[in-house]
Design a protein around this motif. Structure first.
Motif, PDB file in Angstrom:
ATOM      1  N   PHE A   1       0.807  -1.224   0.000  1.00 44.28           N
ATOM      2  CA  PHE A   1       0.000   0.000   0.000  1.00 44.28           C
ATOM      3  C   PHE A   1       0.835   1.267   0.000  1.00 44.28           C
ATOM      4  O   PHE A   1       0.330   2.345  -0.260  1.00 44.28           O
ATOM      5  CB  PHE A   1      -0.951  -0.017   1.206  1.00 44.28           C
ATOM      6  CG  PHE A   1      -0.244   0.088   2.523  1.00 44.28           C
ATOM      7  CD1 PHE A   1       0.332  -1.029   3.097  1.00 44.28           C
ATOM      8  CD2 PHE A   1      -0.156   1.298   3.174  1.00 44.28           C
ATOM      9  CE1 PHE A   1       1.001  -0.937   4.308  1.00 44.28           C
ATOM     10  CE2 PHE A   1       0.502   1.392   4.391  1.00 44.28           C
ATOM     11  CZ  PHE A   1       1.085   0.269   4.950  1.00 44.28           C
ATOM     12  N   LEU A   2       2.131   1.171   0.320  1.00 42.14           N
ATOM     13  CA  LEU A   2       2.984   2.358   0.288  1.00 42.14           C
ATOM     14  C   LEU A   2       3.743   2.473  -1.023  1.00 42.14           C
ATOM     15  O   LEU A   2       4.520   3.393  -1.228  1.00 42.14           O
ATOM     16  CB  LEU A   2       3.988   2.310   1.438  1.00 42.14           C
ATOM     17  CG  LEU A   2       3.424   2.545   2.840  1.00 42.14           C
ATOM     18  CD1 LEU A   2       4.486   2.308   3.884  1.00 42.14           C
ATOM     19  CD2 LEU A   2       2.856   3.941   2.955  1.00 42.14           C
TER      20      LEU A   2
ATOM     21  N   ARG B   1      -3.376 -17.662  28.106  1.00 39.42           N
ATOM     22  CA  ARG B   1      -3.433 -16.214  27.925  1.00 39.42           C
ATOM     23  C   ARG B   1      -2.032 -15.653  27.746  1.00 39.42           C
ATOM     24  O   ARG B   1      -1.797 -14.755  26.939  1.00 39.42           O
ATOM     25  CB  ARG B   1      -4.117 -15.593  29.140  1.00 39.42           C
ATOM     26  CG  ARG B   1      -4.189 -14.086  29.119  1.00 39.42           C
ATOM     27  CD  ARG B   1      -4.819 -13.635  30.414  1.00 39.42           C
ATOM     28  NE  ARG B   1      -4.410 -12.303  30.748  1.00 39.42           N
ATOM     29  CZ  ARG B   1      -5.271 -11.309  30.919  1.00 39.42           C
ATOM     30  NH1 ARG B   1      -6.544 -11.501  30.799  1.00 39.42           N
ATOM     31  NH2 ARG B   1      -4.832 -10.114  31.231  1.00 39.42           N
TER      32      ARG B   1
ATOM     33  N   ALA C   1      -5.000 -12.496  24.913  1.00 35.37           N
ATOM     34  CA  ALA C   1      -6.350 -12.569  25.468  1.00 35.37           C
ATOM     35  C   ALA C   1      -7.426 -12.541  24.387  1.00 35.37           C
ATOM     36  O   ALA C   1      -8.592 -12.753  24.664  1.00 35.37           O
ATOM     37  CB  ALA C   1      -6.566 -11.421  26.442  1.00 35.37           C
ATOM     38  N   ASN C   2      -7.019 -12.261  23.162  1.00 29.67           N
ATOM     39  CA  ASN C   2      -8.037 -12.091  22.126  1.00 29.67           C
ATOM     40  C   ASN C   2      -8.423 -13.403  21.474  1.00 29.67           C
ATOM     41  O   ASN C   2      -7.587 -14.274  21.305  1.00 29.67           O
ATOM     42  CB  ASN C   2      -7.523 -11.143  21.050  1.00 29.67           C
ATOM     43  CG  ASN C   2      -7.283  -9.788  21.616  1.00 29.67           C
ATOM     44  OD1 ASN C   2      -8.055  -9.327  22.442  1.00 29.67           O
ATOM     45  ND2 ASN C   2      -6.203  -9.156  21.214  1.00 29.67           N
ATOM     46  N   PRO C   3      -9.693 -13.514  21.072  1.00 32.69           N
ATOM     47  CA  PRO C   3     -10.118 -14.719  20.363  1.00 32.69           C
ATOM     48  C   PRO C   3      -9.352 -14.852  19.040  1.00 32.69           C
ATOM     49  O   PRO C   3      -9.033 -13.852  18.402  1.00 32.69           O
ATOM     50  CB  PRO C   3     -11.602 -14.489  20.087  1.00 32.69           C
ATOM     51  CG  PRO C   3     -11.992 -13.274  20.813  1.00 32.69           C
ATOM     52  CD  PRO C   3     -10.770 -12.543  21.229  1.00 32.69           C
TER      53      PRO C   3
ATOM     54  N   SER D   1     -17.525 -24.576   3.989  1.00 33.02           N
ATOM     55  CA  SER D   1     -17.665 -23.285   4.655  1.00 33.02           C
ATOM     56  C   SER D   1     -18.951 -22.569   4.250  1.00 33.02           C
ATOM     57  O   SER D   1     -19.330 -21.586   4.849  1.00 33.02           O
ATOM     58  CB  SER D   1     -16.450 -22.396   4.385  1.00 33.02           C
ATOM     59  OG  SER D   1     -16.323 -22.210   3.010  1.00 33.02           O
TER      60      SER D   1
ATOM     61  N   PRO E   1     -14.172 -23.251  14.392  1.00 30.15           N
ATOM     62  CA  PRO E   1     -14.724 -22.434  13.308  1.00 30.15           C
ATOM     63  C   PRO E   1     -16.065 -21.797  13.689  1.00 30.15           C
ATOM     64  O   PRO E   1     -16.491 -20.825  13.082  1.00 30.15           O
ATOM     65  CB  PRO E   1     -14.924 -23.434  12.157  1.00 30.15           C
ATOM     66  CG  PRO E   1     -14.021 -24.553  12.467  1.00 30.15           C
ATOM     67  CD  PRO E   1     -14.017 -24.648  13.958  1.00 30.15           C
ATOM     68  N   ILE E   2     -16.746 -22.346  14.699  1.00 32.03           N
ATOM     69  CA  ILE E   2     -18.026 -21.783  15.121  1.00 32.03           C
ATOM     70  C   ILE E   2     -17.800 -20.629  16.085  1.00 32.03           C
ATOM     71  O   ILE E   2     -18.421 -19.583  15.980  1.00 32.03           O
ATOM     72  CB  ILE E   2     -18.898 -22.885  15.774  1.00 32.03           C
ATOM     73  CG1 ILE E   2     -19.234 -23.949  14.740  1.00 32.03           C
ATOM     74  CG2 ILE E   2     -20.166 -22.289  16.376  1.00 32.03           C
ATOM     75  CD1 ILE E   2     -19.982 -25.150  15.288  1.00 32.03           C
ATOM     76  N   LEU E   3     -16.896 -20.821  17.016  1.00 29.32           N
ATOM     77  CA  LEU E   3     -16.620 -19.780  18.001  1.00 29.32           C
ATOM     78  C   LEU E   3     -15.107 -19.610  18.134  1.00 29.32           C
ATOM     79  O   LEU E   3     -14.429 -20.525  18.566  1.00 29.32           O
ATOM     80  CB  LEU E   3     -17.216 -20.191  19.353  1.00 29.32           C
ATOM     81  CG  LEU E   3     -17.184 -19.144  20.445  1.00 29.32           C
ATOM     82  CD1 LEU E   3     -18.053 -17.957  20.060  1.00 29.32           C
ATOM     83  CD2 LEU E   3     -17.663 -19.727  21.749  1.00 29.32           C
ATOM     84  N   PRO E   4     -14.577 -18.427  17.750  1.00 31.88           N
ATOM     85  CA  PRO E   4     -13.132 -18.226  17.859  1.00 31.88           C
ATOM     86  C   PRO E   4     -12.687 -18.417  19.310  1.00 31.88           C
ATOM     87  O   PRO E   4     -13.261 -17.803  20.204  1.00 31.88           O
ATOM     88  CB  PRO E   4     -12.937 -16.770  17.426  1.00 31.88           C
ATOM     89  CG  PRO E   4     -14.166 -16.423  16.665  1.00 31.88           C
ATOM     90  CD  PRO E   4     -15.266 -17.250  17.231  1.00 31.88           C
TER      91      PRO E   4
END
Lengths: 530, 342
Positions: free
Chosen positions: B71-72, B150, B155-157, B167, B256-259
């Motif tokens: 992009f640069l 963690r 901590a992020n999904p 899919s 795949p259903i819940l990160p």
């Protein structure tokens, strides 16, 4: 609650927490900053334990060679008995109201700071000593909006670099040219806090930065719930709050405060900018189904979109509230399939939006035919980060955004270049608005010649500027809200890179999204200098 | 009708995950007599097996593209997984695409080891201690495991994608004659089928093998089985590992259903306990039945019609049902006499 009536001879520096025991009951009291060295606070606390509150204060002040105040009101402390306030102590509502802090409690804000304005007009909270001034960056580093938070922090670090260097990035294109390296002769330092995307955690981290780290201002955040809570806290503490990414009307509407300022746009502007685009693409005969994040921003967003689409002649089939961070939205999405609705409005943001949009697409909503029309999904508040998270699923889906890196004005180009060179990817709208807020604050302090909140605030009120990526912009004096053009965007069908996911369909001019200052209610009230 | 059908599917899906967790929980309780509060953490660990495998497969080197620009305007640096360099682009991307189903193999190995280590290293010291001690130590362990994850994964999904072949959404309505309005994501159907197979497998294992017979006998009367010269303790260690594996593969396939994030286990744990209690302590069939039942109820409760009539019901329905069941059937739906009643 302990308030010392001063005659202007005492300068407040920072609050100290007193604690001790009397009759086996704990005392916690926040006594606003007399200039007491650490050891003296210890003496003060001991005396308090003995119960000689008045004498202890006078004695401690004398030992600091400070003229004791003519009157000391200590009834708060005395009447509180066993209960006292601190971050972790339970607050009894009745006592708060009794103590005359009812207004603060009603605003949803636990009164952490007890203070009064200075008689002489020179002192203010956390006035910088030495050659640095400390900014407090309060961003979500964990929780549903952590991606936004990480980008905000990157932008702040870049902004501090540019402010201290007196140039670089958008500072070069900014219409105001007073910043020449540092602010008011001081270099900018910063401390950070984690809001965890939760109001209580955000208030605790802001409080820590104000009390312990001497932050002159607080900025950041990526949730309106958090923004409103922290704005209330900053008003009480007497520091300026430069809101980060917050889109609810209430931040500069019903819950506005004199010490709070917002550069980001709001749901009212999104509604008025999005409606004409929705009309030209989907027509006037549509039925919408809303899924709404269940907190202030979601409600505000749902209300604005409903208002503007119903003006077009659309019907609303249902508006269902979903808990923040629900993760699995399937049981909310399946009812849409046979509700008769032909538009799904996702009033979700961040990870929630990524999950709900992905799942809506998985359930085949995009490309479905209802009532003889193509089913449409609308995401009123878009961000490039979310669009990237949702990947393929965003194609052709409309929404609005505060800023996008593909804009070709000089400011945006300069910002993308400096940010991209430092971090290797383009900035998000969260990064953009927080960078602007840091620059705007520093600029206002420089123009005011002081960091005193009331003076800085007056320098921001009615301030007109350009060169920060949104075209000509004004900080409206009546509600401390920035007014500028709004971007209507759409998920790009054929992205050329992984960052090139949104295309700008329309730049809605400021005149079309501007509303009367009294439309959203609320009162700014007076400035608080701590 | 369509909506009801879809909510039943949703419920079966959620119920599948609840049932798999509750099954392991009940198995451990029935054999070892331990209330394992770390069971949710095992589900989460399984989910992180999928994340880890995906990361391992994605270890990449940088290659500067000659034609494309970033992009640069600088030459684009492409990340090429080693896998594609070694196995060819097709095979490499095939493996990456199927990383979630493949992670089942990894989860079986990892969770088997974790199960044995956990039982031999910690849980066995608590067999003779009161239930309160067992709950405290396993709950503590769950927190430790969560914090470790963690620390290493943040901590992020971390979203994982299903193989591209499954899919999209399936036109379920056409299969059952409900018209084209009823569509359901492929992966969720896969998950339901998967959980049914695993549940069936566990039951068959306990019912039709000698090992299963010994374990069932041990659940009935531990001492007599011991007197017959069978090392029942060793068998129970394997049962614990089996329960860990069931939770682990359930977690891996759920990604795949819940990160997944580090706290995912805790969210499921509380519900699973409700499932076990409603189903009846110690009853495997009860756990499965209650798992599906509560999953379906939860789905129905989040329908807008129900939400409008009773706001907030979706969040409390499970607990409400638990209260009602326990008031009317204190041993749960299929609970046996004498379990946890001493």
């Amino acid at each position: 609650m302990t308030v010392a009536e001063t005659d202007g001879a005492i300068q407040l520096i920072s609050p100290s927490v007193l604690q001790g025991h009397k009759d086996n009951k704990p005392y916690f009291a926040t006594v606003l900053g007399f200039s007491l060295p650490g050891a003296e606070v210890g003496v003060l606390a001991e005396r308090l334990i003995a119960g000689a509150v008045h004498d202890a204060l006078v004695c401690a002040l004398e030992r600091c060679r400070i003229l004791p105040p003519s009157k000391i009101y200590i009834d708060g402390l005395r009447s509180m008995g066993g209960h006292f306030m601190s971050e972790k102590t339970e607050i009894t509502r009745r006592r708060v109201i009794k103590s005359g802090a009812a207004a603060a409690a009603a605003a949803g804000a636990t009164p952490y700071f007890f203070s009064r304005a200075f008689a002489d007009g020179h002192g203010y909270r956390n006035a910088p000593k030495g050659d640095t001034v400390t900014f407090g960056f309060n961003v979500p580093q964990t929780g549903a909006y952590a991606d936004e938070g990480a980008d905000e922090l990157r932008a702040y670090e870049l902004a501090v670099e540019h402010i201290n260097a007196g140039g670089g990035g958008m500072l070069d294109t900014f219409s105001s040219k007073v910043l020449k390296g540092g602010v008011n002769g001081k270099k900018v330092a910063f401390v950070t806090g984690d809001t965890q995307t939760k109001s209580d955690a955000a208030r605790a981290s802001a409080k820590r930065m104000i009390e312990n780290d001497g932050a002159i201002m607080i900025t950041g955040g990526s949730s309106s719930g958090v923004a409103i809570a922290v704005q209330g806290l900053c008003q009480e503490a007497g520091v300026i709050f430069m809101a980060g990414l917050t889109h609810s009307n209430d931040t500069t509407g019903k819950d506005k405060r004199a010490n709070g300022f917002r550069h980001f746009f709001n749901t009212e502007m999104t509604g008025s900018a999005l409606a004409p685009v929705l009309e030209s693409n989907f027509g006037k005969d549509r039925t919408a189904y809303h899924l709404t994040a269940d907190y202030t921003w979601g409600w505000s967003q749902e209300g604005s979109i409903k208002k503007y689409t119903e003006n077009l002649g659309w019907k609303t089939a249902a508006a269902v509230r979903t808990p923040l961070g629900a993760g699995d939205f399937s049981s909310f999405i399946t009812p849409v399939l046979d509700s008769g609705a032909d538009v799904l409005v996702l009033n979700h943001y961040g990870k929630d939006m990524v999950n709900s949009l992905t799942q809506a697409v998985q359930f085949g909503l995009r490309g479905k035919q209802v009532n003889g029309k193509d089913f449409a999904i609308v995401v009123p508040l878009y961000s490039r980060l979310m669009a990237q998270g949702a990947g393929e699923n965003v194609k052709g889906i409309y929404g609005s955004t505060n800023w996008h890196w593909s804009l070709s004005d000089e400011g945006s180009k300069a910002f993308v270049k400096s940010f991209g060179t430092k971090y290797g990817f383009p900035p998000s709208q969260a990064a953009h608005t927080t960078y602007c807020q840091a620059i705007l604050y520093a600029d206002a302090c420089q123009r005011a010649g002081t960091f005193m909140p009331s003076e800085v605030g007056k320098a921001l009120e009615g301030f007109k500027f350009d060169g920060l990526g949104n075209g000509p912009t004004e900080y409206r004096a009546e509600d401390h809200q920035c007014f500028k053009d709004v971007l209507v965007v759409k998920g790009k069908e054929n992205p050329s890179s992984k960052f090139d996911v949104l295309e700008v369909v329309e730049v809605t001019p400021r005149a079309q999204v501007e509303y009367k200052a009294d439309l959203l209610g609320g009162e700014l009230g007076p400035y608080n200098n701590g | 009708m369509d909506a009801i059908f879809l909510q039943i599917l949703n419920g079966l899906d959620k119920g599948g995950a609840y049932a798999l967790i509750a099954l392991g929980l009940t198995l451990v309780f029935g054999t070892l007599g331990v209330v394992n509060f770390a069971h949710g953490a095992l589900f989460m660990l399984g989910a992180f097996c999928a994340v880890t495998l995906n990361r391992l497969l994605n270890v990449s080197y940088e290659q500067v593209s000659e034609t494309e620009k970033d992009f640069l305007g600088n030459p684009l640096k492409e990340q090429v997984p080693y896998l594609q360099g070694w196995l060819g682009e097709d095979m490499g991307s095939f493996l990456l695409d199927y990383s979630v189903p493949l992670s089942i193999i990894m989860a079986i190995v990892v969770m088997g080891i974790v199960g044995v280590v956990m039982e031999r290293g910690l849980i066995r010291h608590f067999y003779k201690r009161p239930h309160a001690d067992q709950i405290l130590v396993t709950f503590g362990l769950a927190i430790v495991i969560g914090e470790l994850i963690r620390h290493y994964y943040g901590a992020n999904p971390i979203p994982q994608s299903a193989p591209s072949a499954v899919s999209g959404a399936a036109n379920v309505g056409a299969w059952v004659g409900l018209g084209n309005n009823v569509i359901y994501p492929w992966w969720r159907l896969v998950y339901f089928a998967f959980s049914a197979v695993v549940i069936f497998g566990v039951f068959a294992f306990l019912q039709f093998t000698t090992f299963g017979m010994v374990v069932r006998a041990g659940m009935q009367d531990r001492e007599t089985v011991g007197l017959l010269g069978i090392n029942i303790q060793q068998k129970f260690t394997i049962v614990f590992a089996l329960a860990a594996i069931v939770a682990g593969v359930a977690g891996a396939m759920y990604t795949p259903i819940l990160p997944p994030d580090y706290n995912m286990g805790m969210d499921f744990l509380v519900l699973s306990f409700v499932v076990v209690v409603v189903g009846g302590m110690g009853s495997l069939g009860g756990a499965v039945l209650a798992g599906f039942l509560l999953g379906i109820l939860q789905s129905f409760a989040s329908m807008s019609v129900v939400q409008n009539a009773l706001p907030g019901i979706a969040q409390i329905i499970v607990y409400l049902v638990a209260v009602i069941v326990l008031l009317t059937l204190p041993r749960g739906l299929m609970g046996r006499k004498g379990v946890m009643e001493d």
